[in-house]
Write a protein that holds these residues in place. Structure first.
Motif, PDB file in Angstrom:
ATOM      1  N   SER A 110       0.658  -0.992  -0.291  1.00  0.00           N
ATOM      2  CA  SER A 110       0.068  -0.167  -0.017  1.00  0.00           C
ATOM      3  C   SER A 110       1.396   0.945   0.486  1.00  0.00           C
ATOM      4  O   SER A 110       0.461   1.824  -0.542  1.00  0.00           O
ATOM      5  CB  SER A 110      -0.883  -0.167   1.779  1.00  0.00           C
ATOM      6  N   ALA A 111       1.809   1.521   0.569  1.00  0.00           N
ATOM      7  CA  ALA A 111       2.170   2.559   1.017  1.00  0.00           C
ATOM      8  C   ALA A 111       3.136   2.836  -0.925  1.00  0.00           C
ATOM      9  O   ALA A 111       3.847   3.741  -1.123  1.00  0.00           O
ATOM     10  CB  ALA A 111       4.148   2.075   1.692  1.00  0.00           C
ATOM     11  N   LEU A 112       4.077   1.412  -0.978  1.00  0.00           N
ATOM     12  CA  LEU A 112       4.124   1.429  -2.471  1.00  0.00           C
ATOM     13  C   LEU A 112       3.312   2.117  -3.579  1.00  0.00           C
ATOM     14  O   LEU A 112       3.685   2.708  -4.515  1.00  0.00           O
ATOM     15  CB  LEU A 112       4.733   0.439  -3.130  1.00  0.00           C
ATOM     16  N   ILE A 113       2.438   1.370  -3.653  1.00  0.00           N
ATOM     17  CA  ILE A 113       1.159   2.069  -4.693  1.00  0.00           C
ATOM     18  C   ILE A 113       0.772   3.549  -4.185  1.00  0.00           C
ATOM     19  O   ILE A 113       0.431   4.395  -4.868  1.00  0.00           O
ATOM     20  CB  ILE A 113      -0.317   1.128  -4.270  1.00  0.00           C
ATOM     21  N   GLY A 114       1.463   3.952  -3.221  1.00  0.00           N
ATOM     22  CA  GLY A 114       0.411   5.117  -2.855  1.00  0.00           C
ATOM     23  C   GLY A 114       2.052   6.122  -3.463  1.00  0.00           C
ATOM     24  O   GLY A 114       1.658   7.265  -4.119  1.00  0.00           O
ATOM     25  N   GLN A 115       3.096   6.020  -3.023  1.00  0.00           N
ATOM     26  CA  GLN A 115       4.020   6.671  -3.243  1.00  0.00           C
ATOM     27  C   GLN A 115       4.369   6.633  -4.560  1.00  0.00           C
ATOM     28  O   GLN A 115       4.693   7.656  -5.572  1.00  0.00           O
ATOM     29  CB  GLN A 115       5.909   5.906  -3.192  1.00  0.00           C
ATOM     30  N   PHE A 116       4.214   5.600  -6.018  1.00  0.00           N
ATOM     31  CA  PHE A 116       4.426   5.609  -7.262  1.00  0.00           C
ATOM     32  C   PHE A 116       3.076   6.265  -8.150  1.00  0.00           C
ATOM     33  O   PHE A 116       2.625   6.415  -9.310  1.00  0.00           O
ATOM     34  CB  PHE A 116       4.563   4.722  -7.545  1.00  0.00           C
ATOM     35  N   GLY A 117       1.408   6.222  -6.905  1.00  0.00           N
ATOM     36  CA  GLY A 117       0.165   5.833  -7.796  1.00  0.00           C
ATOM     37  C   GLY A 117       0.022   4.955  -8.618  1.00  0.00           C
ATOM     38  O   GLY A 117      -0.462   5.081  -9.272  1.00  0.00           O
ATOM     39  N   TRP A 118       0.255   3.853  -8.520  1.00  0.00           N
ATOM     40  CA  TRP A 118      -0.680   2.678  -9.176  1.00  0.00           C
ATOM     41  C   TRP A 118      -1.736   2.522  -9.176  1.00  0.00           C
ATOM     42  O   TRP A 118      -2.595   3.267  -8.429  1.00  0.00           O
ATOM     43  CB  TRP A 118       0.499   1.374  -9.512  1.00  0.00           C
ATOM     44  N   GLY A 120      -4.016   3.910 -10.683  1.00  0.00           N
ATOM     45  CA  GLY A 120      -5.196   5.441 -10.567  1.00  0.00           C
ATOM     46  C   GLY A 120      -4.808   5.809  -8.957  1.00  0.00           C
ATOM     47  O   GLY A 120      -6.361   6.853  -8.855  1.00  0.00           O
ATOM     48  N   ALA A 121      -4.111   5.414  -7.647  1.00  0.00           N
ATOM     49  CA  ALA A 121      -4.258   5.857  -6.553  1.00  0.00           C
ATOM     50  C   ALA A 121      -3.070   7.087  -6.647  1.00  0.00           C
ATOM     51  O   ALA A 121      -2.535   7.203  -7.410  1.00  0.00           O
ATOM     52  CB  ALA A 121      -3.646   4.481  -5.994  1.00  0.00           C
ATOM     53  N   PRO A 122      -4.609   7.616  -5.508  1.00  0.00           N
ATOM     54  CA  PRO A 122      -3.529   9.275  -4.934  1.00  0.00           C
ATOM     55  C   PRO A 122      -2.071   8.870  -4.984  1.00  0.00           C
ATOM     56  O   PRO A 122      -1.880   8.011  -4.216  1.00  0.00           O
ATOM     57  CB  PRO A 122      -4.393   9.978  -4.357  1.00  0.00           C
ATOM     58  N   ARG A 123      -1.586   9.677  -5.944  1.00  0.00           N
ATOM     59  CA  ARG A 123       0.395   9.928  -5.581  1.00  0.00           C
ATOM     60  C   ARG A 123       0.227  10.363  -3.530  1.00  0.00           C
ATOM     61  O   ARG A 123      -0.677  11.224  -2.978  1.00  0.00           O
ATOM     62  CB  ARG A 123       0.904  10.483  -6.229  1.00  0.00           C
ATOM     63  N   ARG A 124       1.000   9.803  -2.990  1.00  0.00           N
ATOM     64  CA  ARG A 124       1.352  10.042  -1.264  1.00  0.00           C
ATOM     65  C   ARG A 124       2.753   9.047  -0.976  1.00  0.00           C
ATOM     66  O   ARG A 124       3.293   8.763  -0.602  1.00  0.00           O
ATOM     67  CB  ARG A 124       0.111   9.233  -0.166  1.00  0.00           C
ATOM     68  N   PRO A 125       3.787  10.207  -1.384  1.00  0.00           N
ATOM     69  CA  PRO A 125       4.635  10.131  -1.330  1.00  0.00           C
ATOM     70  C   PRO A 125       5.313   9.273   0.161  1.00  0.00           C
ATOM     71  O   PRO A 125       5.167   9.878   1.215  1.00  0.00           O
ATOM     72  CB  PRO A 125       5.997  11.131  -1.331  1.00  0.00           C
ATOM     73  N   ILE A 126       6.470   8.593   0.296  1.00  0.00           N
ATOM     74  CA  ILE A 126       5.963   8.247   1.650  1.00  0.00           C
ATOM     75  C   ILE A 126       7.325   8.762   2.349  1.00  0.00           C
ATOM     76  O   ILE A 126       8.548   9.351   1.547  1.00  0.00           O
ATOM     77  CB  ILE A 126       7.369   6.733   1.171  1.00  0.00           C
ATOM     78  N   ASP A 127       7.577   9.533   2.782  1.00  0.00           N
ATOM     79  CA  ASP A 127       8.032  10.390   4.001  1.00  0.00           C
ATOM     80  C   ASP A 127       9.016   9.744   4.891  1.00  0.00           C
ATOM     81  O   ASP A 127       9.155   8.016   5.146  1.00  0.00           O
ATOM     82  CB  ASP A 127       7.370  11.375   4.706  1.00  0.00           C
ATOM     83  N   LEU A 128       9.814  10.875   5.617  1.00  0.00           N
ATOM     84  CA  LEU A 128      10.896   9.569   6.565  1.00  0.00           C
ATOM     85  C   LEU A 128       9.896   8.425   7.983  1.00  0.00           C
ATOM     86  O   LEU A 128      10.579   7.862   8.058  1.00  0.00           O
ATOM     87  CB  LEU A 128      11.678  10.910   7.369  1.00  0.00           C
TER      88      LEU A 128
END
Length: 149
Positions: A110-118, A120-128
């Motif tokens: 789920s973090a990777l899907i968000g990171q890259f917007g795979w 069609g998911a909204p992009r949510r870059p992984i922060d520290l």
């Protein structure tokens, strides 16, 4: 208030994952076939989903089924793979290790899907902070697995 309801619902669904894995594994042993146990689980699940939809949802736009991208139907294949995996692995590998690795994979994916917007998911870059949490999750799984031997 809606956020708390959704959070509680998600938590309850998560609680039922190891219950489902344990019951599915038991059904697989009782029937002598994890494959047929998975089929039975899907028949029961389909009946429950149909009843719920008929009682609670408006009729869908039936023409939309042909317009949906084929990839969006892959969720059915994924849930079948998960159900068969849980039914097969739980009696052999244990409910704890099976669910632990499933949940860890869910968190990372789920973090990777968000990171890259795979997909069609909204992009949510992984922060520290999130990255540290992911590392702790993997380390935690390794610690639990090492303890089991």
């Amino acid at each position: 208030m809606t956020t708390w309801i959704y959070a509680g619902w998600a938590f309850a669904a998560g609680m039922l994952i190891p219950v489902m894995a344990t019951l599915s594994g038991g059904l697989g042993r009782a029937l002598g076939s994890p494959e047929w146990a998975t089929v039975v689980l899907f028949v029961v699940g389909l009946a429950a989903a149909l009843a719920f939809a008929m009682l609670n949802a408006a009729q869908p736009d039936w023409t939309a089924f042909g317009r949906a991208p084929p990839l969006q139907y892959a969720g059915g294949l994924i849930v079948a793979f998960y159900a068969l995996s849980a039914t097969y692995l739980t009696p052999r590998f244990g409910v704890g290790p099976t669910v632990l690795l499933v949940v860890t994979a869910q968190v990372i994916t789920s973090a990777l899907i968000g990171q890259f917007g795979w997909l069609g998911a909204p992009r949510r870059p992984i922060d520290l902070l999130q990255g540290a949490g992911l590392v702790l999750t993997v380390v935690g799984v390794m610690m639990v697995q090492l303890r089991r031997g």
